[in-house]
Design a protein around this motif. Structure first.
Motif, PDB file in Angstrom:
ATOM      1  N   GLY A 171       1.023  -1.317   0.129  1.00  8.45           N
ATOM      2  CA  GLY A 171       0.203  -0.117  -0.205  1.00  8.45           C
ATOM      3  C   GLY A 171       0.966   1.172  -0.297  1.00  8.45           C
ATOM      4  O   GLY A 171       0.049   2.575   0.757  1.00  8.45           O
TER       5      GLY A 171
ATOM      6  N   ARG B 124       0.742   5.773  -2.437  1.00  8.67           N
ATOM      7  CA  ARG B 124       0.287   7.213  -1.714  1.00  8.67           C
ATOM      8  C   ARG B 124       0.281   6.887   0.388  1.00  8.67           C
ATOM      9  O   ARG B 124       0.648   6.134   1.004  1.00  8.67           O
TER      10      ARG B 124
ATOM     11  N   ILE C 111       0.380   6.482   4.125  1.00  9.13           N
ATOM     12  CA  ILE C 111       1.859   6.415   5.244  1.00  9.13           C
ATOM     13  C   ILE C 111       2.420   5.669   4.447  1.00  9.13           C
ATOM     14  O   ILE C 111       3.427   5.644   4.977  1.00  9.13           O
TER      15      ILE C 111
ATOM     16  N   ASP D  88       1.472  -1.841  -4.143  1.00  2.00           N
ATOM     17  CA  ASP D  88       0.353  -1.164  -4.259  1.00  2.00           C
ATOM     18  C   ASP D  88      -0.447  -2.134  -5.415  1.00  2.00           C
ATOM     19  O   ASP D  88      -0.080  -2.622  -6.188  1.00  2.00           O
TER      20      ASP D  88
ATOM     21  N   ASP E 231      -2.354  -6.799  -6.174  1.00  2.00           N
ATOM     22  CA  ASP E 231      -3.569  -6.846  -4.652  1.00  2.00           C
ATOM     23  C   ASP E 231      -2.880  -8.124  -3.640  1.00  2.00           C
ATOM     24  O   ASP E 231      -2.610  -9.513  -3.706  1.00  2.00           O
ATOM     25  N   ILE E 232      -2.274  -7.704  -2.522  1.00  2.00           N
ATOM     26  CA  ILE E 232      -2.562  -8.045  -1.243  1.00  2.00           C
ATOM     27  C   ILE E 232      -3.096  -9.758  -0.711  1.00  2.00           C
ATOM     28  O   ILE E 232      -2.843 -10.371  -0.210  1.00  2.00           O
TER      29      ILE E 232
ATOM     30  N   ASN F 211       1.568  -2.709   5.343  1.00  3.29           N
ATOM     31  CA  ASN F 211       0.811  -1.717   5.943  1.00  3.29           C
ATOM     32  C   ASN F 211      -0.214  -1.184   5.368  1.00  3.29           C
ATOM     33  O   ASN F 211      -2.102  -0.610   5.450  1.00  3.29           O
TER      34      ASN F 211
ATOM     35  N   TYR G  67     -12.995  -2.925  10.948  1.00  5.06           N
ATOM     36  CA  TYR G  67     -11.732  -1.942  10.967  1.00  5.06           C
ATOM     37  C   TYR G  67     -11.026  -2.265  12.972  1.00  5.06           C
ATOM     38  O   TYR G  67      -9.954  -2.602  12.230  1.00  5.06           O
TER      39      TYR G  67
ATOM     40  N   LYS H  89      -7.814  -4.142  12.853  1.00  4.76           N
ATOM     41  CA  LYS H  89      -6.499  -4.281  13.540  1.00  4.76           C
ATOM     42  C   LYS H  89      -6.226  -4.769  15.144  1.00  4.76           C
ATOM     43  O   LYS H  89      -5.489  -5.076  15.144  1.00  4.76           O
TER      44      LYS H  89
ATOM     45  N   GLY I 200      -2.574   7.074  15.066  1.00  9.64           N
ATOM     46  CA  GLY I 200      -4.347   7.625  15.358  1.00  9.64           C
ATOM     47  C   GLY I 200      -4.600   8.236  14.306  1.00  9.64           C
ATOM     48  O   GLY I 200      -4.174   7.930  13.498  1.00  9.64           O
TER      49      GLY I 200
ATOM     50  N   ILE J 118      -4.217  10.381  11.285  1.00 15.62           N
ATOM     51  CA  ILE J 118      -2.669  11.117  11.277  1.00 15.62           C
ATOM     52  C   ILE J 118      -3.357  11.353   9.233  1.00 15.62           C
ATOM     53  O   ILE J 118      -4.762  10.919   9.203  1.00 15.62           O
TER      54      ILE J 118
ATOM     55  N   THR K  80      -4.068  12.047   6.247  1.00 14.13           N
ATOM     56  CA  THR K  80      -3.734  11.339   4.818  1.00 14.13           C
ATOM     57  C   THR K  80      -5.487  11.734   4.138  1.00 14.13           C
ATOM     58  O   THR K  80      -6.523  12.394   4.528  1.00 14.13           O
TER      59      THR K  80
ATOM     60  N   THR L 232      -8.225   9.936   6.029  1.00  8.58           N
ATOM     61  CA  THR L 232      -8.842  10.698   7.673  1.00  8.58           C
ATOM     62  C   THR L 232      -9.468  12.185   6.631  1.00  8.58           C
ATOM     63  O   THR L 232     -10.304  12.817   7.513  1.00  8.58           O
TER      64      THR L 232
HETATM   65  P1  NAD Z   1      -4.824   4.948   2.254  1.00  8.86           P
HETATM   66  O1  NAD Z   1      -5.948   4.684   1.821  1.00  8.86           O
HETATM   67  O2  NAD Z   1      -3.839   6.925   1.946  1.00  8.86           O
HETATM   68  O3  NAD Z   1      -3.267   4.355   1.627  1.00  8.86           O
HETATM   69  C1  NAD Z   1      -3.574   2.686   1.189  1.00  8.86           C
HETATM   70  C2  NAD Z   1      -3.039   2.119   0.340  1.00  8.86           C
HETATM   71  O4  NAD Z   1      -3.024   0.751   0.569  1.00  8.86           O
HETATM   72  C3  NAD Z   1      -3.100   2.460  -1.078  1.00  8.86           C
HETATM   73  O5  NAD Z   1      -2.647   2.994  -1.908  1.00  8.86           O
HETATM   74  C4  NAD Z   1      -3.977   1.468  -1.455  1.00  8.86           C
HETATM   75  O6  NAD Z   1      -4.462   1.749  -3.018  1.00  8.86           O
HETATM   76  C5  NAD Z   1      -3.497   0.168  -1.022  1.00  8.86           C
HETATM   77  N1  NAD Z   1      -4.515  -1.152  -0.499  1.00  8.86           N
HETATM   78  C6  NAD Z   1      -5.399  -0.982  -0.783  1.00  8.86           C
HETATM   79  N2  NAD Z   1      -5.667  -2.263  -0.629  1.00  8.86           N
HETATM   80  C7  NAD Z   1      -4.813  -2.709  -0.837  1.00  8.86           C
HETATM   81  C8  NAD Z   1      -4.807  -4.328  -1.965  1.00  8.86           C
HETATM   82  N3  NAD Z   1      -5.747  -5.104  -1.363  1.00  8.86           N
HETATM   83  N4  NAD Z   1      -3.833  -4.390  -1.740  1.00  8.86           N
HETATM   84  C9  NAD Z   1      -3.062  -3.705  -2.143  1.00  8.86           C
HETATM   85  N5  NAD Z   1      -2.917  -2.591  -2.056  1.00  8.86           N
HETATM   86  C10 NAD Z   1      -3.581  -2.119  -1.080  1.00  8.86           C
HETATM   87  O7  NAD Z   1      -4.111   4.472   3.923  1.00  8.86           O
HETATM   88  P2  NAD Z   1      -3.459   5.224   4.704  1.00  8.86           P
HETATM   89  O8  NAD Z   1      -3.873   6.473   5.557  1.00  8.86           O
HETATM   90  O9  NAD Z   1      -2.452   5.731   3.841  1.00  8.86           O
HETATM   91  O10 NAD Z   1      -3.527   4.080   5.760  1.00  8.86           O
HETATM   92  C11 NAD Z   1      -2.234   3.628   5.743  1.00  8.86           C
HETATM   93  C12 NAD Z   1      -2.704   1.985   7.229  1.00  8.86           C
HETATM   94  O11 NAD Z   1      -2.705   2.532   8.514  1.00  8.86           O
HETATM   95  C13 NAD Z   1      -3.485   1.415   6.895  1.00  8.86           C
HETATM   96  O12 NAD Z   1      -3.372  -0.184   7.314  1.00  8.86           O
HETATM   97  C14 NAD Z   1      -4.409   2.117   7.572  1.00  8.86           C
HETATM   98  O13 NAD Z   1      -5.498   1.434   8.256  1.00  8.86           O
HETATM   99  C15 NAD Z   1      -3.955   1.941   8.964  1.00  8.86           C
HETATM  100  N6  NAD Z   1      -4.050   3.806   9.907  1.00  8.86           N
HETATM  101  C16 NAD Z   1      -4.160   5.178   9.324  1.00  8.86           C
HETATM  102  C17 NAD Z   1      -4.608   5.908   9.483  1.00  8.86           C
HETATM  103  C18 NAD Z   1      -4.516   7.319   9.709  1.00  8.86           C
HETATM  104  O14 NAD Z   1      -5.300   7.761  10.148  1.00  8.86           O
HETATM  105  N7  NAD Z   1      -5.185   8.074   8.011  1.00  8.86           N
HETATM  106  C19 NAD Z   1      -4.854   5.530  11.425  1.00  8.86           C
HETATM  107  C20 NAD Z   1      -5.382   4.534  11.427  1.00  8.86           C
HETATM  108  C21 NAD Z   1      -4.561   3.154  10.943  1.00  8.86           C
END
Ligand code: NAD
Length: 435
Positions: free
Chosen positions: A204, A207, A209, A228, A251-252, A275, A340, A344, A372, A374, A376, A379
Motif C-alpha cells: 500500500g 500514497r 502513510i 500496491d 493485490d495483497i 501497511n 476495522y 486491527k 492515531g 494521521i 492522509t 482521514t
Molecule cells: P490510504 O488509503 O491513503 O492508502 C492505503 C494504500 O493501500 C492505498 O495506496 C491502497 O491502494 C493500498 N491498498 C488497499 N488495498 C490494497 C490491497 N488489497 N493490496 C495492495 N494495496 C492495497 O491509507 P493510509 O491512511 O495511508 O493508511 C495506511 C495504513 O495505516 C492502513 O493500514 C490504515 O488502516 C492505517 N491507519 C491509518 C490511519 C490514518 O489516520 N490515516 C490511522 C490508523 C491506521
C-alpha cells in the motif's frame, strides 16, 4: 486537508483568541530534517532508587551533551524503584526540572519489567505507567513522555536514540518493552544509512502513510519495493522511481500473494511492512457481509497469509523485520468500525503471538505501529466535525503526519532494534481514545 486551526493558533491574534476561549493550544512540533537532526539542547540524566543499568555510555552515543539546566531531554532511570518510598524519588527528581524542559523536548522514564513474584515492586513499577501517561497529558508545548521497560541499556540504544530525537515527535504516552537481546548490529551499521544493502517491501505504498514509509526507509539506505493494487500502478511507479526502488503491482489479498512476492525477490527480503489497509465504515446493524469481509481480508487475512508464506519460503533473511499496521481504533474501539477495529486488533494479536517464535525460528522481529489520527486521504474523507475532534483529542492537540508513522517504522526496522519484539507502538500523540 490542511489543519487550519493549527495555522490559526500559530498566529498571535489566533493564539490570543483561542486561549481566551479555552480552546486547545497545539504546539508546532519539531520533526527530523537533515538540517535539524537532533533535539535543541542537552540531556539530563536522573535516577530514582538504586539502578544497576550501565546507561552512561549509551546516553553518550545519543550525541546529546549533558545539561545541568533547561534540558531538551530528560532520562529518568526508575528501574531501581521497588517500593512506595523510592517511588517518591520519581517525584523528587522530576518536580524541580519538568517546567524547564524545552518545547518539543523529551522525557523518557526507564522502568523494570513487571515482576509477578514481588507485588510491591510490581505495584510501583506499574505506577510508572500511570505517572508517564498523566505527565504526557499535562506537559504540553509539544513535549512527549514515554516509558521504556528494560534490563539491558545496550539493547535499548536504538530505542533511546529514537525517543530522544525529533523523529518521535508524535509518539507520547507509550510503554515500550525492550528485551535483553539479541541487540542486532549496533556498532556495524552506518549511522546515516542503517538499512544500506537491505531490501524493504512496503504494501500500500503508492500514497499516504505507505509512501512516507517507503521514502523514510529509502532515506535510511534500503532498496524499496513499492507494492500496491494494479489500479494504483502509475502512482506506485512514480514513488518507486523517485526513491530509486521498484514498483510491484499486486493485490495483497490474492491467495498466492506471498509466493508471488517471494518469486519477485529471489534474493530475499529484509524488511516487510504490512501497511495496506482499507475502511468500509457502517454500524454493525447496517453492515452487509461484504463490507465486513473486504476489510478483514485486506487488513488481517492477507497479513496473516503473506507473513506465513514468506516465513515458510525462507524469504525473510535472518535479522529481518516485520512491521504491521494496527490502529488505535483496534485498541480502543470506534463507532462504525466493528470490521476495522476487529481487523486491527487482530493485527496486534498476530504480532504478540508470532514475535517470540519468528525471532527464535527465523531471527526476525515482529512489531506493529498503531497510528492515531494521521493526516492522509483516509482521514480527509472523515466528516468535518469528527475530523476536527480526531485531530484535537490527543495530548498534542493535532493530527500526526505520515512521516511520524514512517519514522516509528524505521526505528523498528533498524538493524540495531533486534531486542524490540512483539511491541504495538501507538503513533497517536497520546490519543484520548484508549489507554
Ligand atoms: P490510504 O488509503 O491513503 O492508502 C492505503 C494504500 O493501500 C492505498 O495506496 C491502497 O491502494 C493500498 N491498498 C488497499 N488495498 C490494497 C490491497 N488489497 N493490496 C495492495 N494495496 C492495497 O491509507 P493510509 O491512511 O495511508 O493508511 C495506511 C495504513 O495505516 C492502513 O493500514 C490504515 O488502516 C492505517 N491507519 C491509518 C490511519 C490514518 O489516520 N490515516 C490511522 C490508523 C491506521
Amino acid at each position: 486537508m490542511a489543519d487550519r486551526y493549527l495555522g490559526l493558533t500559530a498566529t498571535a491574534p489566533g493564539r490570543f483568541l483561542t486561549r481566551r476561549l479555552g480552546l486547545p493550544q497545539p504546539a508546532a512540533l519539531r520533526r527530523w530534517s537533515p538540517q535539524h537532526p537532533s533535539l535543541d539542547g542537552g540531556l539530563l540524566h536522573l535516577t530514582a532508587g538504586t539502578s544497576a543499568l550501565d546507561l552512561a555510555p549509551v546516553l553518550a552515543r545519543t550525541g546529546l551533551t549533558a545539561a545541568a539546566s533547561d534540558p531538551a531531554a530528560v532520562v529518568l532511570d526508575a528501574t531501581g524503584v521497588r517500593d512506595v518510598d523510592t517511588l517518591a524519588e520519581v517525584h523528587a527528581a522530576l518536580h524541580p526540572v519538568v517546567g524547564s524542559v524545552a518545547a518539543s523536548g523529551r522525557i523518557v522514564v526507564l522502568g523494570a519489567p513487571l515482576d509477578a513474584g514481588d507485588h510491591h515492586r510490581a505495584a510501583v513499577q506499574q505506577a510508572l505507567e500511570g505517572f508517564t501517561r498523566s505527565l504526557g497529558k499535562e506537559i504540553g508545548r509539544g513535549r512527549t513522555v514515554n516509558l521504556v521497560r528494560l534490563t539491558d541499556a545496550a539493547a535499548a540504544e536504538s530505542t533511546l536514540r529514537f525517543l530522544l530525537s525529533p523523529k518521535s515527535a508524535y509518539v507520547s504516552g507509550q510503554v515500550i518493552g525492550v528485551g535483553a537481546g539479541p541487540v542486532g548490529e549496533a556498532d556495524a551499521v552506518d549511522r546515516d544509512r542503517p538499512l544500506a544493502g537491505r531490501t524493504a517491501l512496503v504494501t500500500g505504498a503508492a500514497r499516504g502513510i505507505g509512501e512516507a514509509v517507503a521514502e523514510t526507509l529509502a532515506r535510511d539506505g534500503a532498496r524499496v519495493v513499492v507494492l500496491d493494487v494494479p489500479q494504483a500502478e502509475p502512482d506506485a511507479r512514480r514513488v518507486a522511481d523517485r526513491l530509486g526502488g521498484r514498483a510491484l503491482a499486486l493485490d495483497i489479498t490474492a491467495a498466492d500473494a506471498g509466493e508471488r512476492i517471494a518469486a519477485e525477490l529471489p534474493d530475499g527480503l529484509d524488511v516487510l511492512i504490512h501497511n495496506a489497509g482499507v475502511t468500509r465504515d457502517r454500524r454493525l446493524v447496517n453492515m452487509p457481509a461484504d463490507r465486513w469481509s473486504s476489510v478483514l481480508d485486506v487488513n488481517l487475512a492477507s497479513v496473516l497469509r503473506t507473513t506465513d508464506a514468506l516465513l515458510a519460503e525462507g524469504a525473510l533473511r535472518p535479522g529481518g523485520r516485520i512491521v504491521a499496521t494496527a490502529s488505535i481504533a483496534g485498541l480502543a474501539g470506534n463507532a462504525g468500525q466493528t470490521n476495522y477495529g476487529a481487523s486491527k486488533a487482530g493485527v496486534a494479536g498476530l504480532v504478540r503471538a508470532l514475535a517470540p517464535r519468528a525471532l527464535a525460528e527465523h531471527g526476525v522481529t515482529v512489531n506493529a505501529v498503531a497510528p492515531g489520527f494521521i493526516e492522509t486521504r483516509m482521514t480527509a474523507a472523515v466528516p468535518l466535525l469528527i475530523r476536527e475532534a480526531g485531530r484535537r483529542m490527543n495530548s498534542l492537540a493535532q493530527g500526526g503526519l505520515p512521516v511520524d508513522v514512517a519514522e516509528t517504522t524505521a526505528w523498528l526496522a533498524h538493524p540495531a532494534s533486534g531486542a524490540v519484539n512483539g511491541q504495538v507502538v501507538r503513533v497517536c500523540g497520546q490519543s484520548l481514545l484508549g489507554a
